[in-house]
Design an enzyme around this catalytic site. Structure first.
Site, mmCIF file in Angstrom:
data_model
loop_
_atom_site.group_PDB
_atom_site.id
_atom_site.type_symbol
_atom_site.label_atom_id
_atom_site.label_comp_id
_atom_site.label_asym_id
_atom_site.label_seq_id
_atom_site.Cartn_x
_atom_site.Cartn_y
_atom_site.Cartn_z
ATOM 1 N N HIS B 12 0.846 -1.209 0.000
ATOM 2 C CA HIS B 12 0.000 0.000 0.000
ATOM 3 C C HIS B 12 0.881 1.259 0.000
ATOM 4 C CE1 HIS B 12 -0.309 -0.695 4.652
ATOM 5 N NE2 HIS B 12 0.614 0.220 4.441
ATOM 6 N N HIS B 59 -2.248 5.405 9.164
ATOM 7 C CA HIS B 59 -0.920 6.010 9.363
ATOM 8 C C HIS B 59 -1.049 7.386 9.999
ATOM 9 C CE1 HIS B 59 -0.540 3.056 6.096
ATOM 10 N NE2 HIS B 59 0.729 2.934 6.420
ATOM 11 N N HIS B 194 10.779 -2.795 3.802
ATOM 12 C CA HIS B 194 11.104 -1.365 3.858
ATOM 13 C C HIS B 194 11.385 -0.932 5.291
ATOM 14 C CE1 HIS B 194 6.801 -1.188 4.840
ATOM 15 N NE2 HIS B 194 6.811 0.112 5.019
ATOM 16 N N GLU B 241 4.244 -4.771 8.629
ATOM 17 C CA GLU B 241 2.948 -4.742 7.921
ATOM 18 C C GLU B 241 2.664 -6.043 7.183
ATOM 19 O OE1 GLU B 241 3.076 -0.004 6.622
ATOM 20 O OE2 GLU B 241 3.459 -1.545 5.147
#
Lengths: 122, 284
Positions: B12, B59, B194, B241
């Site tokens: 995402h 977020h 990431h 995630e």
């Protein structure tokens, strides 16, 4: 070995966002979070110092924010990167700027390490 | 009756949204993403998906650490597009189905012991919105009803990979007991590798990303006991995630058919898409 509950920051260059950090950075992160609202962004841009005071930030926090010292805010101030990224909306900084700073590199040096540069100031 | 007709795992990445909104499909740097998602969108349309349950994380758009739910599910007919700092994206508000959400809530809480926070008002951000227009038509309005299911993957302690796997199993039970017709896609979002902070900023791990994509299809139970430290060591701190994909996979049959896969590792994040379908044929 780190324990699942404790996270002893055993991964080099990594500052896991634990409850202790969240407590320490609560005001800082609340300030950054507030910038998701347009009227708060406007209020900050009109009077950064005054807006930060209204959020109850310490002098240490205010100075680091004004200097754009993302590294200290995260590593020492309990900043949550996802909240602090809202600050990009009121400064000229982008994700790769703050990445380069946290790696101790220039933006140019950092971008050389990437496979494809999608956007220079992403 | 409710039926799970598709399982989708997807990144995402926020820059997807910028690329989408500024029509970067002919930009060679972005074309792989547009080409990677197109077959998935076509297939989801072809099989007639009516509902999408999206396991994602906020977020700092509608949730803050003053009160931070571990699991929070939307139960509304409409979810506004959140402002992440640059104004809301120009997309129609995401449409929900509150009756379906309340059914899921009843089943998850009573039958599967998932004590969710129920949100009758919820703004969605890139955790849901980055992949959504790449997967579903939205002009003039969305062609699916969406249930946002938000997971805490930001503030440790986080729910374990096994807990997300069980959430998927609970979702399957809940969907299959829905008395009305619903053709449901379960979508797990996030990752892949990431890290966005510290001097490990920019950490990516292509070998682990590929291993993960293989395991999520063929041997997901090899992933469910991995502690968060292992996910972070391999894929970077923010890659936790990826555990949200297990909620999708837990909702599928033990064996699955692969419909489509896409992977691209340009700049900061392993971008990936996996589309799966139940495999109910007997093993040979």
């Amino acid at each position: 070995m780190s324990k699942e509950t404790g996270h002893s920051d055993h991964i080099p260059g990594t500052f896991v966002f634990t409850g202790q950090r969240s407590r320490k950075g609560l005001n800082l992160n609340r300030f950054a979070y507030s910038l998701h609202e347009a009227n708060n962004r406007e209020a900050y841009l009109k009077d950064p110092e005054g807006y930060m005071d209204s959020c109850g930030l310490s002098q240490w926090e205010k100075t680091r924010i004004l200097e754009g010292d993302w590294k200290s805010l995260i590593e020492e101030g309990g900043g949550s990167v996802y909240m602090l990224l809202k600050m990009c909306a009121v400064t000229s900084a982008g994700l790769t700027d703050l990445g380069a700073q946290m790696r101790g590199e220039t933006q140019e040096e950092f971008l050389k390490t990437r496979n494809v540069v999608l956007r220079e100031n992403a | 009756m409710g039926k799970i007709v598709a399982g989708v795992g997807t990144s995402h990445v926020p820059s997807y949204g910028v690329a989408y909104d500024t029509n970067q499909q002919d930009n060679p740097k972005w074309a792989p993403v547009f080409e990677g998602y197109a077959p998935a969108k076509a297939w989801l349309k072809e099989i007639g998906v009516t509902h999408a349950i999206v396991i994602y994380n906020d977020h700092g758009t509608d949730f803050f650490y003053d009160k931070y739910p571990t699991f929070a599910m939307g139960a509304a007919d409409e979810y506004p597009i959140g402002d992440e700092g640059w104004g809301p994206r120009n997309l129609p508000s995401v449409k929900g189905d509150s009756d379906f959400s309340w059914h899921l809530a009843n089943s998850l809480v009573k039958e599967s012991e998932f004590d969710l926070t129920i949100c009758q008002q919820l703004e969605v951000d890139h955790g849901l919105l980055s992949p959504h227009p790449f997967l579903f038509d939205h002009d003039p309005d969305w062609d699916v009803k969406t249930v946002p299911l938000n997971v805490n993957v930001l503030q440790h302690p986080l729910p374990t990979a096994r807990r997300l796997w069980k959430l998927g199993q609970g979702l399957r039970k809940a969907v299959e007991s829905y008395p009305q017709d619903a053709r449901v896609a379960v979508i797990g979002t996030g990752g892949l590798s990431h890290q966005l902070h510290g001097n490990r900023f920019g950490h990516m791990n292509e070998a682990w990303d590929h291993e993960f994509l293989d395991l999520i299809e063929d041997n997901p139970e090899a992933l469910i006991d991995l502690p968060h430290d292992t996910w972070m060591e391999r894929g970077g701190a923010e890659s936790v995630e990826m555990t949200m994909w297990l909620a999708m996979r837990g909702a599928m049959t033990p064996k699955v058919k692969k419909i489509h896969r896409f992977y691209y590792l340009p700049m900061l994040t392993g971008m990936a898409l996996t589309v799966l379908e139940d495999d109910t044929t007997e093993a040979a």
